[in-house]
Design an enzyme around this catalytic site. Structure first.
Site, PDB file in Angstrom:
ATOM      1  N   LYS A 140      -3.688   5.812  15.264  1.00 49.68           N
ATOM      2  CA  LYS A 140      -4.696   6.534  14.491  1.00 49.68           C
ATOM      3  C   LYS A 140      -5.837   6.910  15.430  1.00 49.68           C
ATOM      4  O   LYS A 140      -6.493   6.030  15.995  1.00 49.68           O
ATOM      5  CB  LYS A 140      -5.217   5.667  13.346  1.00 49.68           C
ATOM      6  N   GLN A 149       0.786  -1.229   0.000  1.00 48.31           N
ATOM      7  CA  GLN A 149       0.000   0.000   0.000  1.00 48.31           C
ATOM      8  C   GLN A 149       0.821   1.284   0.000  1.00 48.31           C
ATOM      9  O   GLN A 149       0.410   2.288  -0.586  1.00 48.31           O
ATOM     10  CB  GLN A 149      -0.923  -0.003   1.223  1.00 48.31           C
ATOM     11  N   SER A 151      -6.404   7.726   5.050  1.00 44.20           N
ATOM     12  CA  SER A 151      -6.425   8.020   3.614  1.00 44.20           C
ATOM     13  C   SER A 151      -7.511   9.026   3.267  1.00 44.20           C
ATOM     14  O   SER A 151      -7.380   9.803   2.322  1.00 44.20           O
ATOM     15  CB  SER A 151      -6.602   6.736   2.812  1.00 44.20           C
ATOM     16  N   ASP A 176      -0.459  -1.965  12.802  1.00 45.72           N
ATOM     17  CA  ASP A 176      -1.576  -1.038  12.610  1.00 45.72           C
ATOM     18  C   ASP A 176      -2.878  -1.795  12.805  1.00 45.72           C
ATOM     19  O   ASP A 176      -3.510  -1.729  13.858  1.00 45.72           O
ATOM     20  CB  ASP A 176      -1.488  -0.403  11.224  1.00 45.72           C
ATOM     21  N   GLU A 182      -3.263   9.463  -0.794  1.00 46.49           N
ATOM     22  CA  GLU A 182      -2.380  10.096   0.181  1.00 46.49           C
ATOM     23  C   GLU A 182      -1.322  10.980  -0.463  1.00 46.49           C
ATOM     24  O   GLU A 182      -0.349  11.372   0.180  1.00 46.49           O
ATOM     25  CB  GLU A 182      -1.750   9.029   1.074  1.00 46.49           C
ATOM     26  N   ASP A 225       4.413   0.057   3.985  1.00 41.96           N
ATOM     27  CA  ASP A 225       3.185  -0.453   4.602  1.00 41.96           C
ATOM     28  C   ASP A 225       2.620  -1.488   3.646  1.00 41.96           C
ATOM     29  O   ASP A 225       2.133  -1.149   2.571  1.00 41.96           O
ATOM     30  CB  ASP A 225       2.184   0.676   4.836  1.00 41.96           C
TER      31      ASP A 225
END
Length: 434
Positions: free
Chosen positions: A345, A163, A375, A320, A205, A242
């Site tokens: 996050k 990603q 995102s 994450d 992003e 990631d």
């Protein structure tokens, strides 16, 4: 003392053009603040619930009018008349009133917007910068950015399943210098891609989203851009990735396969967890990579243990989706020896208080913390203040394009200028690969 006079929610749009929540809070001293809530594309199964309307005739089901109604109704009733400085107590009151494990009654997007607005109101009323109000007198560490300059996975319509391919300007002496290095490398990469005939459109992003043949090609292009911009890969600038592996993991076969290539009828790889670990180990041997996020699927705890055993003394292993900024899952990871860093996050857990609790737990147990955007972002730059407040030393907030990403970098630059000689730019990743 200062008291809350009104709390109002409204529906606005995020950087993808989808509805999200904005909260306006006004105190009895006529202090007015706003806060808005981000949204993710690749989300962990155990994240706090983002309440959507589900009406397909209104924003294709993505409206947030239910969350707004909860803010303007029961949440406002709880908060009006309360002191703005009671951040933790008020956050706990909202959690208790919601009454669910995932904030599914009010919606985490409703609760978070209010929680962030409370912090802003408290800071403004106290006449303090937000990072100082949250973090106290010791908040002075500017974070090393993870700059996502090639996008793949759920963030781009290309053939890359990994990603994010990121640069980290670890050799810079200030945040301002780090941002300049990143911008110069970003623009250099654009020229390289254009010359090679690649599309230079950007993903969610702000990174480029070219159709490349492999992860290795993405890494090679970034190395070339670093060198052509005049910097030393592996010394001044290192790489991070990631994988977002949950997005291409098959729970039935327990295989990791290049889903996007398969969908485009291209030759694709298929790997077991052991093969995925070996593949990542090879990448780390061949490229100056010092951080990998979500290398394996969020439910593969045994695989994560083996991954950490193999690579956890060499590079940063970031969780994450497996931790979702939740102290419960982080505690499990600490007990099992899973990972050595956590991505934080704010909308995964849903309040500022719980976010800071998770950061403290991580830091106490020697886990690095990376404050992260989503995102689907807004112009709200609060994560910049949180990163400095908590002295996390790392931030992930996208590429060097799109105003929703640049807003965070610009806020960090302003904080650094305000701190003057007390500002410290220092990467918190304890692994040096050079």
């Amino acid at each position: 003392m200062s008291y809350i006079r009104s709390v109002k929610g409204r529906e606005i749009l995020d950087s993808r053009g989808n509805p999200t929540v904005e909260v306006e809070l006004i105190t009895d001293q006529n202090v007015m603040v706003k806060a808005s809530v981000p949204s993710g594309a690749s989300t962990g199964e155990n994240e706090a619930l983002e309440l959507r309307d589900g009406d397909l005739n209104y924003y294709f089901g993505k409206g947030v009018l239910k969350a707004i109604a909860n803010i303007n109704g029961p949440i406002a009733q709880i908060l009006v008349g309360e002191q703005v400085y009671d951040q933790e107590r008020l956050d706990r009151m909202l959690i208790e009133a919601d009454g669910t494990d995932n904030k599914g009654h009010f919606g985490a997007n409703a609760i978070l917007g209010v929680s962030l607005a409370l912090a802003r109101a408290g800071a403004l009323t106290a006449n303090l910068p937000l990072y100082r109000y949250i973090g106290g007198v010791h908040a002075h560490l500017l974070p090393c950015p993870m700059m996502n300059i090639i996008n793949g996975g759920a963030h781009a319509d290309n053939s890359l399943d990994f990603q994010e391919f990121m640069i980290r300007p670890v050799g810079a002496s200030t945040l301002r210098e780090a941002v300049r290095w990143g911008a110069e490398i970003f623009h250099t990469l654009k020229g390289i891609l254009k010359k090679a005939g690649h599309v230079t459109a950007v993903g969610d992003e702000g990174g480029f989203a070219p159709n490349l043949s492999s992860n290795e090609e993405a890494l090679e292009l970034i190395l070339l851009a670093i060198e052509k911009a005049g910097y030393q890969p592996g010394k001044q600038v290192v790489l991070a990735m990631d994988c977002a592996a949950s997005e291409f993991y098959d729970k039935t076969t327990k295989q990791y396969f290049e889903k996007k290539k398969k969908q485009k009828n291209q030759v694709f790889a298929e790997r077991t967890a052991e093969e995925q670990i070996a593949y990542l180990e090879t990448l780390c041997q061949n490229y100056p990579i010092d951080s990998i996020e979500d290398a394996l699927a969020e439910g593969d705890w045994c695989g994560w243990q083996r991954l950490t055993e193999r690579l956890g003394r060499k590079i940063q292993i970031v969780g994450d989706d497996i931790f979702v900024t939740n102290p419960k899952f982080l505690e499990k990871g600490i007990e099992l020896g899973v990972g050595n860093a956590i991505l934080v996050k704010i909308n995964q857990i849903g309040t500022l208080t719980e976010t800071l609790q998770t950061i403290r737990l991580a830091q106490t147990n020697n886990y690095a913390c990376i404050i992260s955007h989503r995102s689907g972002e807004t112009e709200d730059s609060i994560i910049a203040d949180i990163s400095v407040a908590a002295n996390t030393g790392q931030i992930k907030t996208g590429s060097l394009s799109r105003s929703d990403r640049i807003a965070k970098y610009n806020r960090l630059l302003a904080i650094e200028a305000e701190l003057e000689s007390t500002a410290l730019y220092q990467d918190s990743n304890r692994f040096q690969i050079f």
